[in-house]
Design a protein around this motif. Structure first.
Motif, PDB file in Angstrom:
ATOM      1  N   UNK A  83       0.826  -1.211   0.000  1.00  0.00           N
ATOM      2  CA  UNK A  83       0.000   0.000   0.000  1.00  0.00           C
ATOM      3  C   UNK A  83       0.861   1.262   0.000  1.00  0.00           C
ATOM      4  N   UNK A  84       1.935   1.254   0.786  1.00  0.00           N
ATOM      5  CA  UNK A  84       2.832   2.407   0.835  1.00  0.00           C
ATOM      6  C   UNK A  84       3.515   2.650  -0.497  1.00  0.00           C
ATOM      7  N   UNK A  85       3.971   1.578  -1.134  1.00  0.00           N
ATOM      8  CA  UNK A  85       4.628   1.716  -2.444  1.00  0.00           C
ATOM      9  C   UNK A  85       3.631   2.226  -3.486  1.00  0.00           C
ATOM     10  N   UNK A  86       2.395   1.752  -3.428  1.00  0.00           N
ATOM     11  CA  UNK A  86       1.366   2.244  -4.365  1.00  0.00           C
ATOM     12  C   UNK A  86       1.146   3.742  -4.163  1.00  0.00           C
ATOM     13  N   UNK A  87       1.105   4.190  -2.906  1.00  0.00           N
ATOM     14  CA  UNK A  87       0.947   5.620  -2.636  1.00  0.00           C
ATOM     15  C   UNK A  87       2.153   6.418  -3.124  1.00  0.00           C
ATOM     16  N   UNK A  88       3.353   5.881  -2.961  1.00  0.00           N
ATOM     17  CA  UNK A  88       4.558   6.564  -3.445  1.00  0.00           C
ATOM     18  C   UNK A  88       4.552   6.657  -4.970  1.00  0.00           C
ATOM     19  N   UNK A 120       2.214   9.323  -6.002  1.00  0.00           N
ATOM     20  CA  UNK A 120       2.823  10.647  -5.835  1.00  0.00           C
ATOM     21  C   UNK A 120       3.697  11.002  -7.031  1.00  0.00           C
ATOM     22  N   UNK A 121       4.380  10.016  -7.586  1.00  0.00           N
ATOM     23  CA  UNK A 121       5.206  10.264  -8.770  1.00  0.00           C
ATOM     24  C   UNK A 121       4.324  10.595  -9.971  1.00  0.00           C
ATOM     25  N   UNK A 122       3.201   9.906 -10.086  1.00  0.00           N
ATOM     26  CA  UNK A 122       2.298  10.126 -11.219  1.00  0.00           C
ATOM     27  C   UNK A 122       1.587  11.470 -11.084  1.00  0.00           C
ATOM     28  N   UNK A 123       1.105  11.795  -9.882  1.00  0.00           N
ATOM     29  CA  UNK A 123       0.379  13.051  -9.644  1.00  0.00           C
ATOM     30  C   UNK A 123       1.025  13.764  -8.458  1.00  0.00           C
ATOM     31  N   UNK A 124       2.148  14.451  -8.696  1.00  0.00           N
ATOM     32  CA  UNK A 124       2.880  15.059  -7.585  1.00  0.00           C
ATOM     33  C   UNK A 124       2.087  16.154  -6.882  1.00  0.00           C
ATOM     34  N   UNK A 125       2.253  16.211  -5.580  1.00  0.00           N
ATOM     35  CA  UNK A 125       1.580  17.229  -4.788  1.00  0.00           C
ATOM     36  C   UNK A 125       2.171  17.314  -3.389  1.00  0.00           C
ATOM     37  N   UNK A 126       3.208  16.535  -3.097  1.00  0.00           N
ATOM     38  CA  UNK A 126       3.877  16.507  -1.806  1.00  0.00           C
ATOM     39  C   UNK A 126       2.945  16.118  -0.664  1.00  0.00           C
ATOM     40  N   UNK A 127       1.954  15.313  -0.944  1.00  0.00           N
ATOM     41  CA  UNK A 127       1.106  14.862   0.149  1.00  0.00           C
ATOM     42  C   UNK A 127       1.109  13.348   0.256  1.00  0.00           C
ATOM     43  N   UNK A 185       4.053  11.463   2.024  1.00  0.00           N
ATOM     44  CA  UNK A 185       4.112  11.330   3.475  1.00  0.00           C
ATOM     45  C   UNK A 185       3.226  10.191   3.968  1.00  0.00           C
ATOM     46  N   UNK A 186       2.050  10.049   3.387  1.00  0.00           N
ATOM     47  CA  UNK A 186       1.162   8.949   3.761  1.00  0.00           C
ATOM     48  C   UNK A 186       1.779   7.622   3.322  1.00  0.00           C
ATOM     49  N   UNK A 187       2.380   7.617   2.127  1.00  0.00           N
ATOM     50  CA  UNK A 187       3.056   6.404   1.640  1.00  0.00           C
ATOM     51  C   UNK A 187       4.215   6.018   2.545  1.00  0.00           C
ATOM     52  N   UNK A 188       4.995   7.005   2.974  1.00  0.00           N
ATOM     53  CA  UNK A 188       6.115   6.724   3.880  1.00  0.00           C
ATOM     54  C   UNK A 188       5.605   6.188   5.208  1.00  0.00           C
ATOM     55  N   UNK A 189       4.484   6.712   5.686  1.00  0.00           N
ATOM     56  CA  UNK A 189       3.899   6.209   6.934  1.00  0.00           C
ATOM     57  C   UNK A 189       3.447   4.768   6.777  1.00  0.00           C
ATOM     58  N   UNK A 190       2.868   4.435   5.621  1.00  0.00           N
ATOM     59  CA  UNK A 190       2.429   3.051   5.378  1.00  0.00           C
ATOM     60  C   UNK A 190       3.626   2.113   5.304  1.00  0.00           C
ATOM     61  N   UNK A 191       4.696   2.534   4.644  1.00  0.00           N
ATOM     62  CA  UNK A 191       5.905   1.700   4.555  1.00  0.00           C
ATOM     63  C   UNK A 191       6.494   1.499   5.948  1.00  0.00           C
ATOM     64  N   UNK A 192       6.574   2.565   6.747  1.00  0.00           N
ATOM     65  CA  UNK A 192       7.113   2.442   8.105  1.00  0.00           C
ATOM     66  C   UNK A 192       6.244   1.516   8.955  1.00  0.00           C
ATOM     67  N   UNK A 193       4.929   1.619   8.791  1.00  0.00           N
ATOM     68  CA  UNK A 193       4.017   0.734   9.521  1.00  0.00           C
ATOM     69  C   UNK A 193       4.238  -0.710   9.099  1.00  0.00           C
ATOM     70  N   UNK A 194       4.414  -0.923   7.802  1.00  0.00           N
ATOM     71  CA  UNK A 194       4.662  -2.275   7.297  1.00  0.00           C
ATOM     72  C   UNK A 194       5.946  -2.865   7.846  1.00  0.00           C
ATOM     73  N   UNK A 195       7.012  -2.083   7.862  1.00  0.00           N
ATOM     74  CA  UNK A 195       8.282  -2.574   8.405  1.00  0.00           C
ATOM     75  C   UNK A 195       8.164  -2.884   9.892  1.00  0.00           C
ATOM     76  N   UNK A 196       7.508  -2.003  10.626  1.00  0.00           N
ATOM     77  CA  UNK A 196       7.333  -2.221  12.065  1.00  0.00           C
ATOM     78  C   UNK A 196       6.467  -3.441  12.327  1.00  0.00           C
ATOM     79  N   UNK A 197       5.421  -3.630  11.497  1.00  0.00           N
ATOM     80  CA  UNK A 197       4.542  -4.778  11.649  1.00  0.00           C
ATOM     81  C   UNK A 197       5.275  -6.079  11.344  1.00  0.00           C
ATOM     82  N   UNK A 198       6.195  -6.044  10.392  1.00  0.00           N
ATOM     83  CA  UNK A 198       6.962  -7.244  10.058  1.00  0.00           C
ATOM     84  C   UNK A 198       7.951  -7.594  11.174  1.00  0.00           C
TER      85      UNK A 198
END
Length: 151
Positions: free
Chosen positions: A14-19, A22-29, A32-45
Motif C-alpha cells: 500500500x505504501x509503495x502504491x501511494x509513493x 505521488x510520482x504520477x500526480x505530484x503534490x507533496x502529500x 508522506x502517507x506512503x512513507x507512513x504506510x511503509x514504516x508501519x509495514x516494516x514495524x509490523x513485520x
C-alpha cells in the motif's frame, strides 16, 4: 486481513502504491502517507502486531510525516530577483507616464507604454508627466511629476 498474507506486506505494498501515485500526480502529500504506510509495514513485520495497533501506528506515523513535511515544504521561501514578475499593476508603481485625458480626483487617462489606463489624482492636464504612486483595481493613482530646479 487477507488470509495467508502477512499484514506487514500489505502495508508495504500500500505504501509503495501511494509513493507511485505521488510520482504520477505530484503534490507533496501522498509521499508522506506512503512513507507512513511503509514504516508501519516494516514495524509490523518486525513485531507481530494486531490490527488495532497497526492502525494506531499508521495514524501516528502519518500525523508525524505530515507535520514534518509541512515544516519543510510549507514554509519554502519563494525569493525571487523579481518579486513583481506576475503583478503587472504592481510593476507600474513609480513609473512616469503621460496624461492623455485630464486627470483629477474623479478620473482621467494616462498612456502606459502602448496602452491607456484609467487614472485618478493629479490634477494634471493633457500632455503632462505624472508618476504612478499606487494602483486601485484597474485604476492608477498618480501625482504630478516634480522636477528639481536647476542650480
Amino acid at each position: 486481513m487477507i488470509e495467508g498474507i502477512d499484514p506487514g506486506w500489505l502495508w508495504l505494498i500500500g505504501g509503495v502504491i501511494l509513493l507511485i501515485a505521488e510520482v504520477i500526480a505530484p503534490g507533496f502529500f501522498l509521499v508522506f502517507i506512503g512513507a507512513a504506510a511503509v514504516a508501519t509495514g516494516l514495524f509490523t513485520m518486525l513485531f507481530d502486531l494486531g490490527t488495532v495497533p497497526q492502525l494506531a501506528l499508521f495514524a501516528l506515523y502519518a500525523l508525524l510525516a505530515v507535520l514534518i513535511g509541512r515544516r519543510f515544504y510549507a514554509n519554502r521561501n519563494a525569493d525571487s530577483s523579481d518579486p513583481l514578475l506576475n503583478d503587472r499593476a504592481g510593476r507600474l508603481i513609480g513609473k512616469v507616464v503621460t496624461v492623455v485625458e485630464a486627470v483629477d480626483e474623479h478620473g482621467g487617462r494616462v498612456r502606459v507604454g502602448d496602452s491607456e489606463w484609467s487614472a485618478r489624482g493629479g490634477p494634471a492636464t493633457t500632455g503632462q508627466r505624472v508618476r504612478i504612486v499606487s494602483v486601485d483595481g484597474n485604476c492608477l493613482n498618480v501625482e504630478v511629476e516634480r522636477t528639481l530646479p536647476s542650480a
